[in-house]
Design a protein around this motif. Structure first.
Motif, short mmCIF file in Angstrom:
data_model
loop_
_atom_site.label_atom_id
_atom_site.label_comp_id
_atom_site.label_asym_id
_atom_site.label_seq_id
_atom_site.Cartn_x
_atom_site.Cartn_y
_atom_site.Cartn_z
N ALA A 31 0.85 -1.19 0.00
CA ALA A 31 0.00 0.00 0.00
C ALA A 31 0.88 1.23 0.00
O ALA A 31 1.92 1.28 0.65
N GLN A 32 0.43 2.24 -0.73
CA GLN A 32 1.19 3.47 -0.80
C GLN A 32 0.97 4.27 0.48
O GLN A 32 -0.16 4.45 0.93
N ALA A 33 2.06 4.75 1.08
CA ALA A 33 1.97 5.54 2.30
C ALA A 33 1.39 6.91 1.98
O ALA A 33 1.66 7.49 0.93
N LYS A 34 0.60 7.42 2.90
CA LYS A 34 0.03 8.75 2.74
C LYS A 34 1.13 9.79 2.92
O LYS A 34 1.93 9.71 3.86
N VAL A 35 1.18 10.76 2.02
CA VAL A 35 2.19 11.81 2.08
C VAL A 35 1.70 12.90 3.03
O VAL A 35 0.56 13.36 2.92
N TYR A 36 2.57 13.29 3.96
CA TYR A 36 2.24 14.36 4.91
C TYR A 36 1.99 15.66 4.16
O TYR A 36 2.73 16.03 3.25
N MET A 37 0.93 16.36 4.55
CA MET A 37 0.65 17.71 4.07
C MET A 37 0.36 18.57 5.30
O MET A 37 -0.49 18.20 6.12
N PRO A 38 1.05 19.70 5.45
CA PRO A 38 0.79 20.55 6.62
C PRO A 38 -0.63 21.13 6.55
O PRO A 38 -1.10 21.52 5.48
N ASN A 78 20.75 48.91 15.83
CA ASN A 78 21.98 49.06 16.59
C ASN A 78 21.71 49.61 17.99
O ASN A 78 22.58 50.17 18.61
N LYS A 79 20.48 49.44 18.45
CA LYS A 79 20.13 49.85 19.81
C LYS A 79 19.30 48.73 20.45
O LYS A 79 18.79 47.86 19.76
N PRO A 80 19.19 48.73 21.77
CA PRO A 80 18.50 47.63 22.45
C PRO A 80 17.10 47.34 21.90
O PRO A 80 16.25 48.22 21.81
N SER A 81 16.92 46.10 21.51
CA SER A 81 15.63 45.59 21.04
C SER A 81 15.75 44.08 20.98
O SER A 81 16.82 43.53 21.16
N PHE A 82 14.63 43.40 20.74
CA PHE A 82 14.62 41.94 20.73
C PHE A 82 13.91 41.43 19.49
O PHE A 82 13.01 42.07 18.96
N ILE A 83 14.30 40.23 19.06
CA ILE A 83 13.57 39.57 17.98
C ILE A 83 12.17 39.28 18.50
O ILE A 83 12.01 38.64 19.53
N HIS A 84 11.17 39.75 17.80
CA HIS A 84 9.81 39.41 18.18
C HIS A 84 9.20 38.42 17.19
O HIS A 84 8.25 37.73 17.52
N SER A 85 9.77 38.33 16.01
CA SER A 85 9.26 37.38 15.01
C SER A 85 9.50 35.95 15.46
O SER A 85 10.52 35.65 16.08
N LYS A 86 8.55 35.10 15.15
CA LYS A 86 8.72 33.66 15.28
C LYS A 86 8.31 33.07 13.95
O LYS A 86 7.12 33.01 13.62
N LEU A 87 9.28 32.69 13.16
CA LEU A 87 9.04 32.16 11.83
C LEU A 87 9.59 30.74 11.74
O LEU A 87 10.70 30.47 12.21
N TYR A 88 8.82 29.87 11.12
CA TYR A 88 9.22 28.50 10.83
C TYR A 88 8.94 28.31 9.35
O TYR A 88 7.78 28.24 8.94
N LEU A 89 10.00 28.28 8.54
CA LEU A 89 9.86 28.29 7.08
C LEU A 89 10.45 27.00 6.51
O LEU A 89 11.55 26.60 6.89
N PHE A 90 9.71 26.41 5.57
CA PHE A 90 10.10 25.14 4.97
C PHE A 90 10.05 25.26 3.45
O PHE A 90 8.98 25.51 2.90
N SER A 91 11.20 25.09 2.80
CA SER A 91 11.17 25.08 1.34
C SER A 91 10.34 23.90 0.85
O SER A 91 9.60 24.01 -0.13
N ARG A 92 10.43 22.76 1.58
CA ARG A 92 9.60 21.58 1.32
C ARG A 92 9.38 20.85 2.63
O ARG A 92 10.29 20.74 3.45
N THR A 93 8.18 20.34 2.80
CA THR A 93 7.88 19.41 3.88
C THR A 93 6.75 18.52 3.41
O THR A 93 5.73 19.01 2.92
N GLY A 94 6.97 17.24 3.47
CA GLY A 94 5.99 16.31 2.95
C GLY A 94 5.72 16.60 1.48
O GLY A 94 6.64 16.74 0.69
N GLY A 95 4.44 16.74 1.12
CA GLY A 95 4.06 17.03 -0.25
C GLY A 95 3.89 18.49 -0.56
O GLY A 95 3.38 18.85 -1.63
#
Length: 183
Positions: A1-8, A111-128
């Motif tokens: 049987a063909q395995a199901k391909v993950y899709m986010p 160049n002055k006090p600050s913090f990363i506020h972005s939360k990014l999770y980027l995938f060129s490919r994942t599953g299908g």
């Protein structure tokens, strides 16, 4: 049987740090780790976060690197956790081989006090899927799992993915950049 391909799953996902309302404290990290685990050899994962001390995410990223995924991390320099040390040792800090962990001062854009506020999770490919962006309020950190209410919005869209990658690349030099706006 063909395995199901993950899709986010696209759209919004929420966690429930208390578990009292039928949700899972780890819903967001589980979703992101599943995408990491389904990134194939030759693909690229990019992560931007403020904090990082979540072992399951560290282990997933190390597995990805081992199977030939380029893993690129930008993490705020406000703290140095064991997970950051382990990933830096495995990934290096130079960009020439494709994988790295870089820490940023002052949000990677100023160049002055600050913090990363972005939360990014980027995938060129994942599953299908290709061009996957997970924009989140959740850091890969224990406090984001068991103390914070967070969300992640997932899209599979080349235009949005390319804009997020451009933002990641603008942050990489870790210096003041007043021309980083993208339409």
């Amino acid at each position: 049987a063909q395995a199901k391909v993950y899709m986010p799953a696209t759209g919004a996902t929420f966690n429930d740090p208390t578990g009292r309302y039928g949700g899972s404290p780890t819903a967001l990290m589980d979703q992101i780790i599943t995408a990491v685990d389904n990134a194939p050899s030759g693909s690229i994962i990019r992560v931007v976060a403020y904090s990082f001390d979540y072992d399951p995410m560290k282990l997933a990223l190390l597995r990805a690197k081992t199977r030939g995924v380029q893993v690129r991390l930008l993490i705020d320099s406000h703290t140095e956790t064991q997970q950051i040390k382990d990933l830096r040792k495995a990934l290096g800090t130079g960009t020439s081989d494709g994988s790295y962990l870089r820490t940023c001062k002052y949000s990677c854009m100023a160049n002055k006090p600050s913090f990363i506020h972005s939360k990014l999770y980027l995938f060129s490919r994942t599953g299908g899927a290709t061009n996957v962006s997970m924009n989140s309020s959740a850091n890969p950190a224990w406090t984001g799992v068991n103390k914070s209410w967070n969300n992640t919005y997932t899209t599979v869209d080349k235009t949005l993915y390319d804009a997020n990658v451009a933002n990641f690349n603008d942050m990489l030099p870790d210096k003041t950049n007043t021309n980083y706006y993208h339409t």
